[in-house]
Scaffold this active site. Structure first.
Site, PDB file in Angstrom:
ATOM      1  N   CYS A 130      21.373  14.637 -60.511  1.00  0.00           N
ATOM      2  CA  CYS A 130      21.503  13.765 -61.687  1.00  0.00           C
ATOM      3  C   CYS A 130      21.057  12.371 -61.300  1.00  0.00           C
ATOM      4  O   CYS A 130      21.253  11.940 -60.181  1.00  0.00           O
ATOM      5  CB  CYS A 130      22.947  13.733 -62.143  1.00  0.00           C
ATOM      6  SG  CYS A 130      23.408  15.289 -62.875  1.00  0.00           S
ATOM      7  N   GLN A 131      20.460  11.689 -62.244  1.00  0.00           N
ATOM      8  CA  GLN A 131      19.903  10.362 -61.945  1.00  0.00           C
ATOM      9  C   GLN A 131      20.969   9.283 -62.110  1.00  0.00           C
ATOM     10  O   GLN A 131      20.858   8.444 -62.992  1.00  0.00           O
ATOM     11  CB  GLN A 131      18.716  10.061 -62.849  1.00  0.00           C
ATOM     12  CG  GLN A 131      17.877  11.273 -63.187  1.00  0.00           C
ATOM     13  CD  GLN A 131      16.717  11.443 -62.242  1.00  0.00           C
ATOM     14  OE1 GLN A 131      15.898  10.549 -62.137  1.00  0.00           O
ATOM     15  NE2 GLN A 131      16.648  12.560 -61.558  1.00  0.00           N
TER      16      GLN A 131
END
Ligand SMILES: C[S@@+](CC[C@H](N)C(=O)[O-])C[C@H]1O[C@@H](n2cnc3c(N)ncnc32)[C@H](O)[C@@H]1O
Length: 369
Positions: free
Chosen positions: A76-77
């Site tokens: 996930c960013q």
């Protein structure tokens, strides 16, 4: 004889998750990992032919085989809470890739692993929407946070685990815990740091990985293979750091330092996370092994040996790569490729092998039973 069920590992890293699922009886037929060093480690342990050392986005649909299982979690960013649930948002690109693989391979089950706060992220909302009325609507999704120590790993590492089961099968559910802080009729006591690293040399012989001819994977030269004690590498802390370590007892941290050893930042911030500069406890699971476990200011990574009365009986250093790999349940024979920093990243990024194996065994039992 029944053939072993097949799996595809996406964002495979060094293969922690694959190793656990392999121990549970699955066979890896495709792995995708774009980082050369991590992919080389994977290839060294599982074979190179089925590893795609590429950005997942460039792999054409035609290369995606049918498989019984897909494992892996898109990174996930940073879980930014920008409120965007737009599926075309570039941050969601990797999620779309994961969904594309599920769509093409049509696995019976997929297992998505991520950090525990994943369930509060936009990516999680998107996933749930996909299961409700999007490309995952053929799957029933169940999610929970599992803590590795509750499955016999000597590490308290919480992970969000989403299990998707194809709707023509009964939902799989999460594996029941096998270990606990307070053992019971069906529960064994938590495994401890002692059970994994006691007896290893207190003073590592080297601060560098051994020098040897590189190995070749994906047509490129890569440092390796390294295994076992090759990874037992120390650091060269400055005198002031050593003085700091010497003040910190097991379970303690930066709050045990006398004023003259505090950094300005710590002096100005007398509260906050207690793990900074922390020392592990011998008889408890370790904290989460992250990618920078070799930096004491990043967590509770000091070696647990510290005698209150005998300063000569203290191990004033952080854990080594070898010790970190053992706390992640990697066997001593595991072959590692890459530099010191890259191998630390591979170790810290991995799903503990024992946790993956527990999930894998549970899924295999349910699919067969
Ligand atoms: C958390 S790690 C995976 C750990 C692995 N499941 C294990 O147990 O060892 C995530 C991996 O995704 C890889 N990755 C990130 N973006 C990628 C992309 N676009 N294509 C392929 N791999 C990617 C990273 O290099 C990293 O190794």
């Amino acid at each position: 004889m029944r053939r072993p069920p097949t799996m595809i590992d996406l964002f495979a890293g060094c293969g922690g998750m694959s190793l656990g699922f392999q121990q549970a009886g699955f066979r890896s037929i495709m792995a995708v990992e774009h980082d050369l060093h991590a992919a080389a480690t994977y290839a060294a342990n599982f074979g190179e032919a089925h590893v795609f050392q590429e950005d997942i986005a460039v792999i054409p649909d035609s290369e995606i085989p049918q498989a019984d299982l897909i494992i892996g979690g898109p990174p996930c960013q940073g879980f930014s809470n920008l409120g965007s649930k737009d599926v075309d948002d570039p941050r969601n690109k990797l999620w779309k890739e994961y969904l594309r693989f599920v769509d093409k391979a049509q696995p019976k089950v997929f297992v998505l692993e991520n950090v525990s706060r994943f369930r509060k992220s936009n990516e999680f909302d998107l996933l749930m929407e996909e299961a409700d009325h999007g490309s995952l609507k053929g799957y029933e999704l169940e999610h929970d946070v599992l803590v590795a120590s509750d499955y016999g790993v000597a590490q308290r590492r919480p992970r969000a685990i989403v299990i998707g089961t194809r709707r023509d099968l009964s939902p799989i559910g999460h594996p029941p815990t096998t270990h606990a802080r307070v053992p019971g009729l069906d529960l064994l006591p938590w495994e401890t740091v002692r059970s994994r690293i006691e007896g290893l040399p207190r003073v590592p012989e080297s601060t560098e990985l051994p020098t040897r001819d590189p190995v070749r994977y994906f047509g490129q030269a890569v440092p390796g293979h390294f295994s076992g004690l090759d990874l037992h590498i120390g650091r060269r802390p400055v005198a002031r750091s050593l003085e700091r370590y010497d003040h910190i007892p097991p379970g303690g941290g930066r709050f045990d330092l006398p004023d003259h050893l505090l950094s300005d930042c710590w002096r100005n911030k007398p509260t906050g996370t207690t793990d900074v500069m922390g020392r592990m406890l011998w008889d408890a699971p370790s904290p989460t092994i992250r990618t920078e476990f070799f930096k004491p200011e990043k967590g509770r990574y000091l070696h647990p040996q510290w005698s209150p009365n005998d300063p000569s009986d203290r191990v004033n250093r952080v854990i080594t790569h070898y010790e970190a790999a053992r706390l992640q349940d990697f066997p001593d024979t595991y072959k590692w490729c890459g530099t010191k920093v890259s191998i630390a990243r591979q170790i810290g990024n991995a799903v503990p092998v024992g946790l993956a194996a527990a999930i894998g065994r549970h899924i295999k039992d349910r699919l067969e039973g």
